[in-house]
Design a protein around this motif. Structure first.
Motif, short mmCIF file in Angstrom:
data_model
loop_
_atom_site.label_atom_id
_atom_site.label_comp_id
_atom_site.label_asym_id
_atom_site.label_seq_id
_atom_site.Cartn_x
_atom_site.Cartn_y
_atom_site.Cartn_z
N ARG A 1 -7.81 28.08 -2.75
CA ARG A 1 -8.54 26.72 -3.06
C ARG A 1 -8.56 25.94 -1.47
O ARG A 1 -7.62 25.82 -0.74
N GLY A 2 -9.58 25.66 -1.07
CA GLY A 2 -9.60 24.77 0.20
C GLY A 2 -10.76 23.79 0.05
O GLY A 2 -10.93 23.00 -0.81
N ALA A 3 -11.46 23.83 1.39
CA ALA A 3 -12.38 23.02 1.49
C ALA A 3 -13.69 23.49 2.14
O ALA A 3 -13.50 24.38 3.18
N THR B 1 -7.84 18.78 7.57
CA THR B 1 -8.70 18.04 7.42
C THR B 1 -8.53 16.91 6.66
O THR B 1 -8.99 15.65 6.59
N GLN B 2 -7.36 16.85 5.86
CA GLN B 2 -6.82 15.69 4.77
C GLN B 2 -5.84 14.78 5.58
O GLN B 2 -5.89 13.48 5.50
N ILE B 3 -5.24 15.19 6.57
CA ILE B 3 -4.04 14.54 7.30
C ILE B 3 -4.44 13.87 8.68
O ILE B 3 -3.80 13.38 9.28
N SER B 4 -5.69 14.60 9.20
CA SER B 4 -6.08 14.06 10.59
C SER B 4 -6.33 12.61 10.61
O SER B 4 -6.98 11.91 9.83
N VAL C 1 0.94 12.30 10.31
CA VAL C 1 1.54 13.37 9.51
C VAL C 1 1.67 14.61 10.46
O VAL C 1 2.66 15.27 10.39
N GLY C 2 0.55 15.09 10.98
CA GLY C 2 0.53 16.13 11.77
C GLY C 2 1.60 15.86 13.05
O GLY C 2 2.23 17.04 13.15
N GLU C 3 1.63 15.16 13.66
CA GLU C 3 2.73 14.81 14.68
C GLU C 3 4.02 15.03 14.09
O GLU C 3 4.92 15.66 14.94
N LEU C 4 4.29 14.55 12.84
CA LEU C 4 5.72 14.58 12.43
C LEU C 4 5.92 16.09 12.11
O LEU C 4 6.99 16.55 12.53
N LEU C 5 5.14 17.02 11.38
CA LEU C 5 5.38 18.26 11.07
C LEU C 5 5.50 19.14 12.41
O LEU C 5 6.26 19.77 12.37
N ILE C 6 4.57 18.94 13.33
CA ILE C 6 4.86 19.66 14.55
C ILE C 6 5.97 19.39 15.32
O ILE C 6 6.59 20.25 15.84
N ALA C 7 6.53 17.92 15.37
CA ALA C 7 7.56 17.72 16.16
C ALA C 7 8.81 18.30 15.28
O ALA C 7 9.71 18.74 16.22
N LEU C 8 8.89 18.14 13.86
CA LEU C 8 10.07 18.99 13.29
C LEU C 8 9.79 20.62 13.72
O LEU C 8 11.15 21.11 13.61
#
Length: 486
Positions: A80-82, A108-111, A236-243
């Motif tokens: 399932r994707g886009a 693509t959703q969190i950008s 959101v992406g920055e948070l995930l990558i930081a963790l």
């Protein structure tokens, strides 16, 4: 057999093939890769144009929005994707898209989405150290109000005699607990969280420092607050990558179950007991050119204490230090000092930076970036009383052990030895090889980033799987790039 559908119907595909890359998310520290096809053409038919929302008529910035889609291989749903728009050539009547799934679709959703802009709901503010969604840990910050509140004596979330102090001399700043906040953030996009990392007791204790006081513009403390307003200003992406870069974890996204799994990377390469046997033909290999690592914590925002207190624990050099792994996360200084509101000494986190307060005209924007610390529960002060201890370390005021992991790099309980060493040792010795292997649809469906493979009598961890899905024939082979474990 390939079938590609949207929520409204099946797309008409050209009678050729799709080239697909499946990337192991554990090998990208600065991104969260997933599954994507190379760009391909879709037939210019009225039905396709309708299912894609007539992209040739779109005039907005950034191109037409991605279209939710489902890719079926040899019958069953694979991903399932886009469908992500690439180009439209009206003269040649050519539509160009690529299909993105798993983390690639999520991107693509969190950008560009800031976590402070998400609707994560409101929670009641109860002055207790054991609230489920947030902590109220004492922090020394004498610069919180600047010159706007001269009654303030420098302690946020002041606790004594079994309760919190309120009034003009004090500030109440809810500090979101990391795991519940992360669940709410990913839940906003429809994802649930699972994985061994989340279940660790130390991880459950992690709290996000907040520099915002829960104060109303007219004065007084708010009875409830929006959780997102107390999170740092980052995407959101920055948070995930930081963790990911702070704790050496990997993310696996299951787009069919809408599930995100968090996996510590060290155990993945620490002599696994199970593996998959794979046969194939070696195509090429590359030497390992790794020349050491530099681990660096660089949270956004300024802290005046950095000018006078030791910051060495935020950076660590491993070997020659050629590759920098820098995270936009960090922690707070720890100070052992006299409580300005009482005759006791205690151990507390400290920062010297302006906070946010509607009551004193300091706005509501976070300035501190992502800074984490542990909630070690009620611990003793010098007078025998107790207070909720927030700390980057593993001991309380009396030097007794209260935890196993530090949020600094160095030391026997530091992040390097406990989280990073096994993975960086693997990165330092692994040799990259590429094989052409026998590969079926069953192999594709069973592909697991954590599962090593034995090929040519060497234990390997796959890094990238490249394959071509033919419109008429079944999947029979793939090219796999490996990193050698043993």
């Amino acid at each position: 057999m390939i079938r590609l559908t949207t929520d409204d119907g099946q797309l008409q595909l050209p009678a050729d093939s799709l080239s697909i890359d499946v990337l192991n998310p554990y090998f990208e520290a600065d991104a969260i890769p997933g599954i994507s096809t190379q760009a391909f053409a879709l037939s210019w038919t009225r039905e396709n144009l309708r299912l894609l929302n007539f992209p040739h008529r779109y005039r907005g910035a950034g191109g037409p929005p991605a279209v939710p889609a489902y890719l079926y291989l040899d019958g069953p749903l694979w991903q399932r994707g886009a469908l992500v728009y690439r180009e439209c050539d009206e003269q040649r009547q050519k539509l160009t898209y690529n299909f993105a799934a798993a983390a690639t679709d999520l991107q693509t959703q969190i950008s560009g989405v800031n976590i402070r802009d998400l609707n994560l709901g409101s929670v009641p503010l109860v002055l207790t150290p054991t609230a489920a969604d947030y902590a109220l840990l004492p922090v020394r910050n004498s610069a919180f109000y600047g010159d706007k509140n001269t009654s303030f004596k420098g302690i946020v979330n002041h606790y004594r005699n079994g309760g919190y102090s309120t009034g003009a001399a004090f500030a109440i700043c809810p500090q979101p607990r990391l795991v519940p906040a992360l669940r709410k953030i990913m839940g906003y996009f429809g994802y649930t969280l699972t994985g061994a990392w989340l279940e660790q007791e130390e991880v459950q204790q992690l709290v996000i420092y907040s520099d915002r006081a829960a104060e109303l513009a007219g004065g007084g403390v708010d009875s409830e607050f929006k959780l997102a307003s107390y999170l740092p200003s980052m995407t959101v992406g920055e948070l995930l990558i930081a963790l990911q870069k702070l704790f050496c974890i990997g993310y696996v996204f299951d787009s069919k179950r809408k599930e995100m799994r968090l996996q510590p990377l060290g155990p993945v390469v620490s002599f696994p007991a199970t593996y998959i046997d794979r046969s194939g033909f070696k195509l090429k290999s590359k030497p390992n050119t790794t020349n050491g690592f530099t681990l660096q914590q660089s949270p956004e925002g300024d802290d005046e204490l950095d000018k006078t207190l030791d910051t060495g624990g935020r950076q660590m050099r491993v070997g020659a230090g050629a590759e920098t792994i820098e995270t936009k996360a960090g922690t707070l200084h720890m100070v052992q000092e006299q409580d300005p509101h009482g005759s006791r000494s205690w151990l507390v986190p400290a920062i010297e930076a302006k906070g946010a307060s509607l009551a004193y005209g300091l706005g509501e924007e976070s300035r501190c970036g992502l800074r984490l610390f542990y909630d070690r529960g009620l611990q003793p002060d010098s007078a025998g009383g107790q207070y909720p201890l927030g700390t980057s370390g593993t001991v309380n005021y009396n030097g007794a052990s209260v935890g196993e992991s530090s949020l600094l790099w160095d030391g026997p309980q530091g992040l390097y030895l406990r989280s990073y060493q096994a993975w960086l040792d693997f990165r330092s010795r692994a040799v990259e090889t590429e094989y052409e292997v026998t590969f079926s649809l069953g192999d594709l469906l069973a592909l697991e980033p954590s599962m090593p493979e034995m090929i040519d009598r060497h234990l390997q961890l796959w890094q990238k799987v490249s394959l071509t899905i033919d419109a008429q024939r079944k999947l029979a082979k793939a090219r796999i790039t490996y990193q050698e474990i043993l």
